[in-house]
Design a protein around this motif. Structure first.
Motif, PDB file in Angstrom:
ATOM      1  N   GLY A   1      33.925 -14.727  60.579  1.00  0.00           N
ATOM      2  CA  GLY A   1      33.576 -16.086  60.962  1.00  0.00           C
ATOM      3  C   GLY A   1      34.535 -17.140  60.478  1.00  0.00           C
ATOM      4  N   SER A   2      35.454 -16.809  59.572  1.00  0.00           N
ATOM      5  CA  SER A   2      36.429 -17.768  59.044  1.00  0.00           C
ATOM      6  C   SER A   2      37.681 -17.019  58.606  1.00  0.00           C
ATOM      7  CB  SER A   2      35.884 -18.523  57.822  1.00  0.00           C
ATOM      8  OG  SER A   2      34.703 -19.229  58.109  1.00  0.00           O
ATOM      9  N   ARG A   3      38.833 -17.687  58.753  1.00  0.00           N
ATOM     10  CA  ARG A   3      40.020 -17.149  58.096  1.00  0.00           C
ATOM     11  C   ARG A   3      39.801 -17.233  56.590  1.00  0.00           C
ATOM     12  NH1 ARG A   3      43.170 -21.171  55.920  1.00  0.00           N
ATOM     13  NH2 ARG A   3      43.025 -23.269  56.810  1.00  0.00           N
TER      14      ARG A   3
ATOM     15  N   PRO B   1      35.078 -17.432  67.005  1.00  0.00           N
ATOM     16  CA  PRO B   1      35.746 -17.693  65.721  1.00  0.00           C
ATOM     17  C   PRO B   1      37.218 -18.018  65.915  1.00  0.00           C
ATOM     18  CG  PRO B   1      34.338 -15.755  65.572  1.00  0.00           C
ATOM     19  CD  PRO B   1      34.405 -16.121  67.027  1.00  0.00           C
ATOM     20  N   ALA B   2      37.691 -19.034  65.180  1.00  0.00           N
ATOM     21  CA  ALA B   2      39.059 -19.506  65.330  1.00  0.00           C
ATOM     22  C   ALA B   2      39.697 -19.674  63.954  1.00  0.00           C
ATOM     23  CB  ALA B   2      39.067 -20.833  66.097  1.00  0.00           C
ATOM     24  N   LEU B   3      40.937 -20.156  63.943  1.00  0.00           N
ATOM     25  CA  LEU B   3      41.635 -20.369  62.686  1.00  0.00           C
ATOM     26  C   LEU B   3      41.178 -21.645  61.997  1.00  0.00           C
ATOM     27  CD1 LEU B   3      45.270 -19.272  63.601  1.00  0.00           C
ATOM     28  CD2 LEU B   3      43.491 -17.976  62.420  1.00  0.00           C
ATOM     29  N   GLU B   4      40.383 -22.439  62.662  1.00  0.00           N
ATOM     30  CA  GLU B   4      39.829 -23.654  62.058  1.00  0.00           C
ATOM     31  C   GLU B   4      38.318 -23.589  62.135  1.00  0.00           C
ATOM     32  OE1 GLU B   4      40.097 -26.461  66.027  1.00  0.00           O
ATOM     33  OE2 GLU B   4      41.753 -26.453  64.615  1.00  0.00           O
ATOM     34  N   GLY B   5      37.653 -24.280  61.221  1.00  0.00           N
ATOM     35  CA  GLY B   5      36.196 -24.285  61.224  1.00  0.00           C
ATOM     36  C   GLY B   5      35.624 -22.978  60.707  1.00  0.00           C
TER      37      GLY B   5
ATOM     38  N   PRO C   1      42.878 -31.138  62.765  1.00  0.00           N
ATOM     39  CA  PRO C   1      43.965 -30.202  62.442  1.00  0.00           C
ATOM     40  C   PRO C   1      44.728 -30.676  61.206  1.00  0.00           C
ATOM     41  CG  PRO C   1      44.721 -31.722  64.088  1.00  0.00           C
ATOM     42  CD  PRO C   1      43.287 -32.128  63.770  1.00  0.00           C
ATOM     43  N   GLU C   2      45.736 -29.915  60.779  1.00  0.00           N
ATOM     44  CA  GLU C   2      46.500 -30.252  59.577  1.00  0.00           C
ATOM     45  C   GLU C   2      47.574 -31.285  59.928  1.00  0.00           C
ATOM     46  OE1 GLU C   2      47.661 -26.331  58.181  1.00  0.00           O
ATOM     47  OE2 GLU C   2      46.133 -26.452  56.616  1.00  0.00           O
TER      48      GLU C   2
ATOM     49  N   ILE D   1      36.540 -31.837  70.798  1.00  0.00           N
ATOM     50  CA  ILE D   1      37.554 -30.826  71.156  1.00  0.00           C
ATOM     51  C   ILE D   1      37.471 -29.617  70.230  1.00  0.00           C
ATOM     52  CG2 ILE D   1      40.045 -30.388  71.095  1.00  0.00           C
ATOM     53  CD1 ILE D   1      40.355 -33.323  72.127  1.00  0.00           C
ATOM     54  N   HIS D   2      37.367 -29.856  68.925  1.00  0.00           N
ATOM     55  CA  HIS D   2      37.371 -28.732  67.985  1.00  0.00           C
ATOM     56  C   HIS D   2      36.025 -28.014  67.961  1.00  0.00           C
ATOM     57  CE1 HIS D   2      41.425 -29.362  66.566  1.00  0.00           C
ATOM     58  NE2 HIS D   2      41.184 -30.660  66.607  1.00  0.00           N
ATOM     59  N   ALA D   3      34.946 -28.702  68.268  1.00  0.00           N
ATOM     60  CA  ALA D   3      33.653 -28.022  68.421  1.00  0.00           C
ATOM     61  C   ALA D   3      33.696 -27.088  69.620  1.00  0.00           C
ATOM     62  CB  ALA D   3      32.533 -29.046  68.574  1.00  0.00           C
ATOM     63  N   GLU D   4      34.286 -27.549  70.718  1.00  0.00           N
ATOM     64  CA  GLU D   4      34.394 -26.694  71.910  1.00  0.00           C
ATOM     65  C   GLU D   4      35.301 -25.500  71.645  1.00  0.00           C
ATOM     66  OE1 GLU D   4      35.598 -29.405  74.974  1.00  0.00           O
ATOM     67  OE2 GLU D   4      33.531 -29.998  75.444  1.00  0.00           O
ATOM     68  N   GLY D   5      36.267 -25.677  70.744  1.00  0.00           N
ATOM     69  CA  GLY D   5      37.136 -24.561  70.369  1.00  0.00           C
ATOM     70  C   GLY D   5      36.398 -23.434  69.678  1.00  0.00           C
ATOM     71  N   LEU D   6      35.226 -23.747  69.100  1.00  0.00           N
ATOM     72  CA  LEU D   6      34.401 -22.730  68.435  1.00  0.00           C
ATOM     73  C   LEU D   6      33.293 -22.202  69.346  1.00  0.00           C
ATOM     74  CD1 LEU D   6      34.044 -24.359  64.894  1.00  0.00           C
ATOM     75  CD2 LEU D   6      35.432 -22.384  65.503  1.00  0.00           C
TER      76      LEU D   6
END
Length: 526
Positions: free
Chosen positions: A164-166, A304-308, A374-375, A411-416
């Motif tokens: 679920g997380s990196r 699951p992504a590299l963020e969140g 993002p960073e 945008i980042h919520a949709e990415g998850l």
């Protein structure tokens, strides 16, 4: 007190960074008792600041385990002195700091089983810990262990898909790995590892550790092996969060008068407990607009992504929750208010009302500190032709900030894997949720109604709700049915007609420009 004497209730506990809190919630879901112990103020002998010790390296952050034990003693004694009727408690559950951990020395379980009610817990447990200062969520000293774990399973994305997380420095698996590598004698003396929420109450471990396979809810053998030998035996087996893990210890029955049949429902992390306290349902989103901005999302099919982060859902074992955190929250809003609105929230709100939806195509990124998601750091402004500009008019600047903050969140919520549904509602909390003009932009960008809810003790209240759910879980009653009597949130904003079409195109532009800025600001070593 007489008012406590005839109320069957459940207790909800929250072992947070700076304090321990408890609430009592009756069968009609009314909170009728609450109390807390603040670590810095009430336990000064431990010399914490903000509930923690920051070590000389600036990366290692710990808290004294006995401080948490003593805080539990104090709060229970306060409840007893107030006349609280423990005999009416049907069940209890709780939450702990999401990633903190406690290390019990060999023989500790036998001590816990033979506690005498004549003495406080601190007097009996002081020799029970193999690590006296436990790592907490603020710790960032395990970068080497994170890279090792990711390499073992095939990379950061592979670990995210699995757990679920990196790998994150604060996650429990990486903290355990560091203890094993740096202090193998202490690890070998460790009988079991538990959450911060003090396992006299029998809490549980689970997601948020980089150890649990989120799809099938079992420990990942590859991750366990990468962290430390014999770890599964020290952790025990994960259980669904609505599970009754046993009856309360006889110590609490004899010292405080809990009924022998008082059930203990599996503890969880503070963020999942807050999701329960805010009563999110499928498709809902909670937005906490505080010093940092946080999103809780209810997901059916996570990506699951590299963020969140993707966690197990604390109230529905078939679904998931996601969490996104953004550092540049209220402090950034306050800076732009000071610079562009003469330090006036009234002028700030006036700018949001007087500028058009979509801000004439002007988009902005405002990150005065390095953002998590993002960073990126710095301020970056783009006009309608996607050309970067150095400044906006004061009112355009304010709308660009607020629209940009909420577009990034969507945008980042949709990415998850999050998608707005016809029944979606947004629950807003935190300081900025008191500004109706900010909430109007939130409703317009997401295309969903915004409600406000008082969640000052959401993790505590959510833990009490989960205790009631645990009592009813054997009947397969859904969580939403258990909490249907709880106070309803208040409608604060509905989407402006036509807003969806305006932001549909802007969101695509924002995502493209975000990648451009990310590429421009990425450090050469990356």
């Amino acid at each position: 007190m007489a008012e406590h004497s005839a109320r069957h209730c459940c207790l909800g506990w929250d072992f947070s960074t700076q304090q321990v809190k408890v609430v009592a919630v009756d069968a009609e879901l009314n909170v009728f008792y609450e109390d807390s112990v603040h670590f810095d103020r009430d336990l000064p002998e431990f010399r914490t600041q903000g509930g923690v010790h920051v070590h000389e390296d600036g990366l290692t952050v710990t808290s004294p385990v006995l401080m948490w034990v003593q805080a539990l003693d104090i709060i229970l004694e306060k409840m007893k002195a107030s006349g609280f009727d423990f005999s009416q408690v049907l069940a209890l559950s709780g939450a702990g700091q999401q990633h903190g951990s406690v290390y019990w020395k060999a023989g500790a379980n036998q001590v816990l089983m033979s506690l005498t009610p004549d003495l406080l817990l601190r007097e009996q447990l002081q020799a029970c810990f193999s690590i006296s200062d436990s790592p907490v969520w603020m710790d960032s000293s395990t970068t080497a262990q994170c890279r090792q774990l990711e390499a073992t399973v095939g990379g950061a994305q592979a670990l995210s898909s699995l757990t679920g997380s990196r790998a994150y420095e604060r996650f429990t698996g990486n903290q355990i790995a560091k203890i094993y590598q740096k202090n193998p004698e202490a690890y070998s003396r460790t009988e079991s590892v538990s959450k911060i929420s003090v396992s006299c109450f029998l809490p549980s471990l689970g997601s948020g550790m980089n150890l649990l396979q989120i799809q099938d809810k079992v420990w990942s053998q590859a991750c366990l092996g990468a962290c430390a030998p014999g770890l599964e035996e020290k952790l025990g087996q994960p259980v669904p969060s609505c599970s009754v893990v046993g009856a309360i210890s006889s110590y609490f029955v004899q010292r405080y008068g809990f009924p022998a049949g008082c059930k203990v429902v599996a503890f969880t992390g503070d963020n999942p407990a807050s999701l329960a306290g805010m009563r999110l349902e499928e498709g809902d989103i909670a937005v906490s607009l505080g010093t940092s901005d946080t999103l809780f999302l209810w997901l059916q099919e996570p990506m699951p992504a590299l963020e969140g982060h993707i966690f197990c859902n604390p109230v529905d074992p078939q679904h998931y929750m996601a969490l996104l955190c953004f550092k540049n929250g209220s402090l950034m809003r306050e800076k732009i208010r000071d610079e562009s609105a003469s330090r006036s929230w009234s002028e700030f709100s006036k700018a949001l009302r007087s500028t058009e939806l979509g801000n004439g195509g002007n988009l902005g990124f405002y990150f005065d500190v390095m953002e998590i998601t993002p960073e990126i750091i710095g301020r970056h402004r783009f006009n309608a032709e996607n050309h970067e500009v150095s400044a906006f008019p004061w009112d355009v600047e304010i709308r660009a900030l607020i629209e940009g903050q909420f577009m990034a969140k969507k945008i980042h919520a949709e990415g998850l894997g999050y998608r707005v549904m016809p029944k979606t509602k947004i629950l807003a909390t935190g300081g900025a949720s008191h500004n109706k003009d900010i909430l109007q932009v939130l409703a317009d960008v997401f295309g969903a109604p915004v409600y406000v809810i008082d969640t000052a003790n959401s993790a505590c209240v959510g833990s009490a709700y989960r205790a009631f759910h645990g009592l009813a879980a054997g009947t397969n009653m859904p969580f939403s049915e258990v909490v249907k009597l709880a106070p309803n949130p208040r409608l604060a904003a509905t989407p402006t007609p036509g807003a969806f079409q305006v932001y549909e195109a802007l969101l695509q532009r924002y995502a493209v420009l975000e990648q451009r800025v990310l590429t421009q600001t990425r450090r050469p070593s990356e």
